[in-house]
Write a protein that holds these residues in place. Structure first.
Motif, PDB file in Angstrom:
ATOM      1  N   ASN A 249       0.843  -1.190   0.000  1.00  0.00           N
ATOM      2  CA  ASN A 249       0.000   0.000   0.000  1.00  0.00           C
ATOM      3  C   ASN A 249       0.874   1.234   0.000  1.00  0.00           C
ATOM      4  N   ALA A 250       0.734   2.058  -1.028  1.00  0.00           N
ATOM      5  CA  ALA A 250       1.605   3.213  -1.177  1.00  0.00           C
ATOM      6  C   ALA A 250       1.415   4.232  -0.067  1.00  0.00           C
ATOM      7  N   SER A 251       0.185   4.368   0.446  1.00  0.00           N
ATOM      8  CA  SER A 251      -0.053   5.334   1.528  1.00  0.00           C
ATOM      9  C   SER A 251       0.694   4.924   2.792  1.00  0.00           C
ATOM     10  N   ILE A 252       0.664   3.622   3.090  1.00  0.00           N
ATOM     11  CA  ILE A 252       1.383   3.143   4.276  1.00  0.00           C
ATOM     12  C   ILE A 252       2.888   3.306   4.076  1.00  0.00           C
ATOM     13  N   ALA A 253       3.379   2.966   2.891  1.00  0.00           N
ATOM     14  CA  ALA A 253       4.804   3.133   2.605  1.00  0.00           C
ATOM     15  C   ALA A 253       5.215   4.598   2.713  1.00  0.00           C
TER      16      ALA A 253
END
Length: 275
Positions: free
Chosen positions: A154-158
């Protein structure tokens, strides 16, 4: 009483011992390979007190080779996961898994006793969680390299992990070779990111997504709320008072422009924060 020849032999032997001790990293132990020239010589060698435990040549060579390796700490609550990745990582002759921890709290305490070059840490662990563990480790050891290693593609978490100071974000779908390469990249000062997330991360750098404006702790609380955790559970896991956890919830809703738990979960799902 010793004869003059015996005294001269003793003086010669003591001089030899001093010289060998100076030149040899293994101390007096090397003399055991030399046949004693006389009973006097034998008694002198073994009456000299050892200052350090003797090292076998192969042990000494192994310790010296380890000094040249990049040291790694694996942090994951599943022992089988740690064992598997340790095996793959140590296939690279330049890497050594020097420590393992089952939680962020354990990793934080262990770093004081076992400093390492790179920490590889999961986000989803019991206790304080990966984000809070990352924050605490970097507050105490600002120069520490921490690679987040997560099942969340997940790009938001990364993005949040990188904003908090992680030196890279890896996913468990990556191959062992990609993970080993990421460790070397981190040592060179790069910020390795899972290939599947690189384009998405570029898009997330735009400030038009409300959750990108959350503080790291607020984002962590958002994820916990989105997954259905209660205020009581969040306060216990993050070592917060219920009032502080409630304040975080209120700030999150205000920043995201939502008014209820159902809206918060819908927001998280629509933006790919939760499955």
């Amino acid at each position: 009483m010793l004869s003059a020849d015996a005294v001269a032999s003793c003086v010669g032997v003591l001089s030899l011992l001093a010289r060998i001790e100076t030149l040899s990293p293994c101390g007096f132990d090397v003399l055991r390979a030399v046949p004693p020239a006389s009973p006097v010589f034998f008694r002198i060698v073994f009456s000299v007190p050892w200052r350090t435990p003797p090292l076998l040549p192969e042990t000494y060579a192994k310790d010296m080779s380890n000094l040249k390796k990049t040291t790694v700490m694996l942090v994951d609550d599943h022992a089988v996961v740690r064992a598997g990745y340790k095996r793959y990582i140590e296939l690279d002759p330049g890497l050594l898994v020097a420590a393992e921890a089952a939680s962020g709290e354990e990793a934080y305490a262990l770093l004081e006793r076992v400093p390492v070059d790179v920490v590889i840490m999961d986000l989803s662990m019991p206790g304080q969680g990966g984000f809070e563990s990352l924050r605490r480790i970097l507050n105490r050891y600002p120069a520490q390299r921490v690679l987040i290693f997560s099942m969340h593609e997940n790009a938001s978490i990364a993005n949040q992990a990188l904003r908090l100071g992680a030196c890279g974000y890896l996913t468990k779908s990556m191959t062992p070779d990609e993970i080993i390469d990421a460790i070397h990249q981190a040592m060179r000062g790069a910020r390795p990111v899972a290939p599947a997330l690189r384009v998405d991360l570029d898009e997330l750098n735009a400030p038009n997504l409300p959750h990108n404006e959350l503080l790291p702790r607020e984002f962590e609380v958002l994820m916990m709320l989105a997954n259905g955790e209660s205020i009581e559970s969040i306060s216990a896991r993050l070592h917060l008072s219920p009032k502080t956890a409630s304040n975080y919830q209120a700030n999150i809703r205000k920043k995201l422009g939502i008014g209820s738990s159902i809206e918060l979960q819908r927001y998280a799902k629509e933006r790919g924060l939760i499955p």
